[in-house]
Design a protein around this motif. Sequence first.
Motif, PDB file in Angstrom:
ATOM      1  N   TYR A  19       0.832  -1.203   0.000  1.00  0.00           N
ATOM      2  CA  TYR A  19       0.000   0.000   0.000  1.00  0.00           C
ATOM      3  C   TYR A  19       0.876   1.266   0.000  1.00  0.00           C
ATOM      4  O   TYR A  19       0.595   2.237  -0.697  1.00  0.00           O
ATOM      5  N   ASN A  70     -12.145  -1.232   7.402  1.00  0.00           N
ATOM      6  CA  ASN A  70     -12.251   0.053   8.111  1.00  0.00           C
ATOM      7  C   ASN A  70     -11.057   0.363   9.009  1.00  0.00           C
ATOM      8  O   ASN A  70     -10.693   1.521   9.205  1.00  0.00           O
ATOM      9  N   HIS A  79      -8.433   2.634   7.467  1.00  0.00           N
ATOM     10  CA  HIS A  79      -8.798   3.882   6.784  1.00  0.00           C
ATOM     11  C   HIS A  79      -8.010   5.090   7.314  1.00  0.00           C
ATOM     12  O   HIS A  79      -7.453   5.866   6.538  1.00  0.00           O
ATOM     13  N   LYS A 138     -16.642   4.211   3.069  1.00  0.00           N
ATOM     14  CA  LYS A 138     -17.325   4.440   4.335  1.00  0.00           C
ATOM     15  C   LYS A 138     -17.001   3.311   5.293  1.00  0.00           C
ATOM     16  O   LYS A 138     -16.785   2.197   4.810  1.00  0.00           O
ATOM     17  N   ALA A 184     -16.625   8.000   0.855  1.00  0.00           N
ATOM     18  CA  ALA A 184     -17.249   7.526  -0.388  1.00  0.00           C
ATOM     19  C   ALA A 184     -18.650   6.938  -0.147  1.00  0.00           C
ATOM     20  O   ALA A 184     -18.832   5.727  -0.225  1.00  0.00           O
ATOM     21  N   VAL A 234     -13.946  -9.662   7.489  1.00  0.00           N
ATOM     22  CA  VAL A 234     -13.344  -8.520   8.199  1.00  0.00           C
ATOM     23  C   VAL A 234     -14.374  -7.769   9.044  1.00  0.00           C
ATOM     24  O   VAL A 234     -14.029  -7.137  10.036  1.00  0.00           O
ATOM     25  N   TRP A 263     -27.109  -0.450  -7.097  1.00  0.00           N
ATOM     26  CA  TRP A 263     -26.642  -0.937  -8.380  1.00  0.00           C
ATOM     27  C   TRP A 263     -27.669  -1.872  -9.010  1.00  0.00           C
ATOM     28  O   TRP A 263     -27.445  -2.416 -10.068  1.00  0.00           O
TER      29      TRP A 263
HETATM   30  N1  LIG Z   1     -19.732   1.635  -0.844  1.00  0.00           N
HETATM   31  C1  LIG Z   1     -20.148   0.383  -0.825  1.00  0.00           C
HETATM   32  O1  LIG Z   1     -21.146   0.004  -1.452  1.00  0.00           O
HETATM   33  C2  LIG Z   1     -19.379  -0.635  -0.047  1.00  0.00           C
HETATM   34  C3  LIG Z   1     -19.754  -1.972  -0.116  1.00  0.00           C
HETATM   35  C4  LIG Z   1     -18.983  -2.899   0.579  1.00  0.00           C
HETATM   36  C5  LIG Z   1     -17.912  -2.469   1.340  1.00  0.00           C
HETATM   37  N2  LIG Z   1     -17.594  -1.152   1.425  1.00  0.00           N
HETATM   38  C6  LIG Z   1     -16.435  -0.707   2.230  1.00  0.00           C
HETATM   39  O2  LIG Z   1     -15.263  -1.090   1.518  1.00  0.00           O
HETATM   40  C7  LIG Z   1     -14.251  -1.526   2.409  1.00  0.00           C
HETATM   41  C8  LIG Z   1     -13.817  -2.951   2.033  1.00  0.00           C
HETATM   42  O3  LIG Z   1     -14.920  -3.808   2.073  1.00  0.00           O
HETATM   43  P1  LIG Z   1     -14.975  -5.169   1.193  1.00  0.00           P
HETATM   44  O4  LIG Z   1     -16.381  -5.615   1.210  1.00  0.00           O
HETATM   45  O5  LIG Z   1     -14.305  -4.977  -0.112  1.00  0.00           O
HETATM   46  O6  LIG Z   1     -14.109  -6.127   2.137  1.00  0.00           O
HETATM   47  P2  LIG Z   1     -13.282  -7.441   1.770  1.00  0.00           P
HETATM   48  O7  LIG Z   1     -13.724  -8.021   0.463  1.00  0.00           O
HETATM   49  O8  LIG Z   1     -13.279  -8.309   2.980  1.00  0.00           O
HETATM   50  O9  LIG Z   1     -11.825  -6.886   1.559  1.00  0.00           O
HETATM   51  C9  LIG Z   1     -11.002  -6.545   2.647  1.00  0.00           C
HETATM   52  C10 LIG Z   1     -10.102  -5.416   2.234  1.00  0.00           C
HETATM   53  O10 LIG Z   1      -9.186  -5.111   3.314  1.00  0.00           O
HETATM   54  C11 LIG Z   1      -7.845  -5.301   2.860  1.00  0.00           C
HETATM   55  N3  LIG Z   1      -7.054  -5.882   3.955  1.00  0.00           N
HETATM   56  C12 LIG Z   1      -5.932  -5.344   4.499  1.00  0.00           C
HETATM   57  N4  LIG Z   1      -5.464  -6.082   5.505  1.00  0.00           N
HETATM   58  C13 LIG Z   1      -6.293  -7.147   5.605  1.00  0.00           C
HETATM   59  C14 LIG Z   1      -6.324  -8.267   6.467  1.00  0.00           C
HETATM   60  N5  LIG Z   1      -5.398  -8.456   7.433  1.00  0.00           N
HETATM   61  N6  LIG Z   1      -7.305  -9.174   6.315  1.00  0.00           N
HETATM   62  C15 LIG Z   1      -8.257  -9.006   5.365  1.00  0.00           C
HETATM   63  N7  LIG Z   1      -8.273  -7.939   4.503  1.00  0.00           N
HETATM   64  C16 LIG Z   1      -7.311  -7.024   4.612  1.00  0.00           C
HETATM   65  C17 LIG Z   1      -7.952  -6.187   1.633  1.00  0.00           C
HETATM   66  O11 LIG Z   1      -6.914  -5.836   0.755  1.00  0.00           O
HETATM   67  P3  LIG Z   1      -5.897  -6.815   0.025  1.00  0.00           P
HETATM   68  O12 LIG Z   1      -6.186  -6.628  -1.399  1.00  0.00           O
HETATM   69  O13 LIG Z   1      -4.558  -6.301   0.443  1.00  0.00           O
HETATM   70  O14 LIG Z   1      -6.193  -8.220   0.494  1.00  0.00           O
HETATM   71  C18 LIG Z   1      -9.272  -5.734   1.029  1.00  0.00           C
HETATM   72  O15 LIG Z   1      -9.110  -4.535   0.331  1.00  0.00           O
HETATM   73  C19 LIG Z   1     -14.836  -1.390   3.815  1.00  0.00           C
HETATM   74  O16 LIG Z   1     -14.446  -0.158   4.358  1.00  0.00           O
HETATM   75  C20 LIG Z   1     -16.352  -1.385   3.581  1.00  0.00           C
HETATM   76  O17 LIG Z   1     -17.054  -0.639   4.569  1.00  0.00           O
HETATM   77  C21 LIG Z   1     -18.302  -0.250   0.725  1.00  0.00           C
END
Ligand SMILES: NC(=O)c1ccc[n+]([C@@H]2O[C@H](COP(=O)([O-])OP(=O)(O)OC[C@H]3O[C@@H](n4cnc5c(N)ncnc54)[C@H](OP(=O)(O)O)[C@@H]3O)[C@@H](O)[C@H]2O)c1
Length: 321
Positions: free
Chosen positions: A55, A73, A76, A94, A120, A161, A254
Amino acid sequence: MPKTVRFGLVGAGRIAAQSIAPALKASAKATFQAAASRSAERAAALGPLTAYASYSELIRDPEVEAVYIATHNGLHRELALQALRSGKHVLCEKPLACSAAECEELLVASEQTGLLLMEAFMYRYHPQISRACDLVKRGAIGNLRAVEASFRFPLNNPSDVRLRREFGGGALLDVGCYCVNLARLFLGDKPARVSALSRFDSAHQVDLSTQGVLDFGADGVAMFSCGFDGGVHQRAALIGTRGVIRLDAPFITWTASPRMSVQVDGEEVVMQQDEVDTFQLEIEDFADAILTDSTPRLSADEGLRNARILDWIKEASRRSE
Ligand SMILES: NC(=O)c1ccc[n+]([C@@H]2O[C@H](COP(=O)([O-])OP(=O)(O)OC[C@H]3O[C@@H](n4cnc5c(N)ncnc54)[C@H](OP(=O)(O)O)[C@@H]3O)[C@@H](O)[C@H]2O)c1
């Protein structure tokens, strides 16, 4: 070639792959300059010009002008601070950070550096939200008395997570933040009283659900409910003295055309919704603000104001135990 903003995407999880990377590629105002993940393959699979397995390397890349933070989160605050101090604008998923105190730090860094910072909340870019705001402002449902908002889905993966306290897990921070954001949009930032009740998961120490009431005195009342413990459910209703606006998919928009209806004096009108990509609209607005030296739709302190109410809700739910 029209000028674009060069974005770096940090984190290659579900939302990055499903929504953010495609929106960065589709946006005429963005160049998908870089992506970073703990796995170089996952970063490359998102399709950026440069892929990083770190990162910090992405944040230091001089080609990157704006960083989109899409990690869990718990990272962040730290990543947003790093990015701002490295001279990058920050668009952060968010919730902006895990508490109001953390958001305050980010706001100070954004003010000191003169760089943009935005939480966001892509749902705010759906035309149904501006349409609902217009209707309320014009008095179409009389005087607004109450806002009801709920967002629940079943979380069955014990290693998600969202179930990790140290990663800023819990239903309130994950989906309750949308309900609070919507309540604030219509009723303001200063509830006179907050009451809440959470159910905790003893193994993971995060709230599996939180429900509560925000009392805005003469301005109205908001009832919200969020959780990981039930079927997929998202709804909002804006209840006025003459009628009700119902949003059947207020947050995850969506779906091709979410249903919105307005019922006044017993007559219901269903409003046709356009098909839009709210992530793309959000990215384009943020890029536009950078390119034109203006402010995006959601100001930097929006995230802080949301976090303050989320903190009050956590406190109220502790008091009610
Ligand atoms: N706006 C929306 O519609 C929306 C929808 C869902 C989520 N979100 C937000 O987006 C963010 C990510 O959510 P997600 O659903 O994409 O989660 P996810 O699929 O579980 O992904 C986890 C994210 O955290 C990173 N990460 C860093 N250290 C980690 C660790 N030790 N273990 C696991 N993951 C780790 C991962 O990156 P690597 O690539 O390095 O593994 C990945 O980007 C959250 O803040 C959530 O609130 C927003």
